[in-house]
Write an enzyme that holds these catalytic residues in place. Structure first.
Site, PDB file in Angstrom:
ATOM      1  N   SER A 146      32.752  19.053  30.366  1.00 26.81           N
ATOM      2  CA  SER A 146      33.191  19.529  29.059  1.00 26.81           C
ATOM      3  C   SER A 146      34.687  19.323  28.904  1.00 26.81           C
ATOM      4  CB  SER A 146      32.846  21.009  28.902  1.00 26.81           C
ATOM      5  OG  SER A 146      33.513  21.781  29.898  1.00 26.81           O
ATOM      6  N   LEU A 187      43.158  34.292  30.102  1.00 26.79           N
ATOM      7  CA  LEU A 187      43.684  35.416  30.879  1.00 26.79           C
ATOM      8  C   LEU A 187      44.250  34.963  32.218  1.00 26.79           C
ATOM      9  CD1 LEU A 187      41.014  38.180  30.186  1.00 26.79           C
ATOM     10  CD2 LEU A 187      43.214  37.828  29.055  1.00 26.79           C
ATOM     11  N   ASP A 313      27.935  21.475  32.338  1.00 28.67           N
ATOM     12  CA  ASP A 313      28.453  21.869  31.027  1.00 28.67           C
ATOM     13  C   ASP A 313      27.841  21.109  29.858  1.00 28.67           C
ATOM     14  OD1 ASP A 313      30.065  23.476  32.534  1.00 28.67           O
ATOM     15  OD2 ASP A 313      31.969  22.631  31.873  1.00 28.67           O
ATOM     16  N   HIS A 446      33.759  49.506  58.589  1.00 36.32           N
ATOM     17  CA  HIS A 446      34.769  50.439  58.107  1.00 36.32           C
ATOM     18  C   HIS A 446      36.063  50.217  58.870  1.00 36.32           C
ATOM     19  CE1 HIS A 446      36.614  54.167  56.722  1.00 36.32           C
ATOM     20  NE2 HIS A 446      36.950  54.400  57.997  1.00 36.32           N
TER      21      HIS A 446
END
Length: 468
Positions: A146, A187, A313, A446
């Site tokens: 595109s 953005l 696209d 963790h």
């Protein structure tokens, strides 16, 4: 006499080069027709890769200048070397493109440099600097991608009125930039220049940025980017642009202000992209396109000509994203090989590479409400994560949407540190129809940024997060 191949791919972007590699892996003779001398298409040359290079460099600059003091690191006299930043961008692009060239050599894929167009349903004419040649194939895959959409009253000149290509190639940081369009590209590029000290104004026609994403994500990202110094003009229409040697005047009108003018050094027009199918002479092959130029395909990605396929696209199916095109590329090649692959369009993630990053997969709350689907919400903030606090990255949250009926995960939406990587776990979970309880019962290391996904899932399935 035309040279014959098993597969010809037109276009060498992520869809095209992946199709070529997969077809070669399956034992087919392959040629790729690409008008650029460099492989990789828009994504590698003037899209995904160079933009991420600038995003990374600009984030390092911003953190050094504004955020290291809290870690006990005092830095004085920080200097921006934009020329070095741009040179690094070019180096990253060159290295990535060279990697694709190596893969073509490894898999014995021929690169035909020139513009490809159909002569008939099995023949492509390649017109390049050295002349014209004809090639034929049993199967032809169209992956031409595109191009940016220009405003009718302001064509791109890549000096003052920029597409994403021009915005990547600026030689200096503008003092003021107007971005038209509050989507992914606008953005991200606006964020780059805002970090580097530019006064960035985003003009968006709708009442929210990234309007197709979950509204809570959109609202949170807007708040964060405003805090970082970007200005937003929502529900605002651009009525005209005047360009001169001194800069640009962007004329607008909106719901709150009848008429206004924004002055800037340049304007980035990021209002969308359109399929790049002009000049392919698709009619010669009997390939049908719709009114907007998208190639029509069936559910197997085959066009109206059974020898011709289309991906990426240039088709309406799925979002205009590189990883979507790559998956379609693999699927088409395996279908040619009589295999039964699939592309799950419900689990294609979307990412915005601002900081914090934004990522999502599956249904948004708005979509579930519109469908009438009963759902549960589990949301866990990064500020409650020990790893996020240690890193001073506490902005954002992870939100899990699970079906009320059977606890199956329907959507995951996150804004925060490293969400472009964290979303992969959510994609895997949804691909294998995991429930929120499944994720809640999986051990997560963790302390890590991944723990908030587990906690959000635990909240969705049983409303009992451990750390909140």
């Amino acid at each position: 006499m035309a040279k014959a191949y098993n597969v010809i791919v037109v276009g060498a972007g992520p869809g095209g080069y992946v199709a070529a590699i997969r077809a070669a892996q399956l034992g087919y003779t392959v040629a790729v027709v690409e008008k650029r001398k460099e492989l990789g298409g828009t994504c590698l040359n003037v899209g995904c890769i160079p933009s991420k290079a600038l995003l990374e460099s600009s984030e390092h600059y911003y953190r050094t200048k504004h955020e290291l003091a809290v870690h006990g690191i005092d830095v004085e006299g920080v200097t921006l070397r934009f020329d070095v930043m741009q040179a690094r961008r070019e180096k990253v692009v060159a290295q990535t493109v060279e990697g694709i060239r190596y893969l073509f050599k490894k898999h014995k894929i021929e690169h035909l440099i020139g513009h490809g167009s159909f002569v008939d349903g099995e023949t492509i004419e390649v017109t390049g600097d050295s002349g014209t040649e004809l090639v034929t194939a049993d199967h032809i895959i169209l992956a031409t991608g595109s191009e940016p959409v220009a405003l009718p009253f302001a064509p791109f000149d890549e000096q003052r009125i920029l597409s994403s290509t021009g915005a990547l190639a600026l030689t200096e940081v503008p003092k003021r930039l107007v971005v038209i369009g509050g989507g992914y590209i606008g953005l991200e590029m606006g964020s780059v220049y805002a970090r580097l000290g530019c006064d960035v104004h985003v003009v968006e026609l709708l009442d929210s940025i990234v309007p197709l994403m979950d509204k809570e994500l959109s609202a949170t990202l807007l708040k964060v980017l405003k805090k970082q110094g970007m200005s937003f003009h929502l529900s605002t229409k651009v009525t005209g642009i005047e360009s001169s040697e001194e800069g640009v005047q962007v004329h607008t009108e909106g719901a709150k202000v009848t008429a206004s003018t924004l002055a800037a050094d340049c304007v980035l027009v990021a209002v969308g992209r359109k399929p790049l199918t002009t000049g392919l002479k698709l009619e010669a092959a009997g390939v049908v396109v719709d009114g907007r130029g998208f190639i029509e395909v069936d559910d197997r990605l085959r066009t109206s000509n059974p020898r011709v396929w289309a991906i990426g696209d240039v088709i309406r199916r799925g979002p205009m994203l590189a990883h979507k095109a790559e998956e379609e590329a693999v699927a088409v090649c395996e279908r040619i090989d009589k295999q039964q692959p699939h592309v799950n369009y419900e689990t294609i993630p979307g990412v915005i590479y601002t900081w914090p990053e934004v990522a999502s997969v599956g249904k948004s709350e708005e979509e579930l409400k519109a469908e009438g689907t009963a759902y549960k919400i589990g949301k866990f903030p990064f500020k409650a994560s020990g790893r996020a606090r240690a890193a001073e990255e506490t902005e954002g949250f992870v939100k899990v949407l699970a079906a009320e009926a059977d606890d199956r995960i329907l959507g995951v939406h996150m804004i925060g540190p490293r969400c472009s990587d964290l979303i992969a776990e959510a994609v895997v979970a949804m691909e294998f129809c995991a429930s929120a309880e499944d994720i809640a019962r999986i051990v997560h290391a963790h302390p890590t940024f991944a723990e908030p996904f587990k906690e959000a899932a635990l909240m969705a399935t049983a409303n009992r997060p451990i750390h909140l």
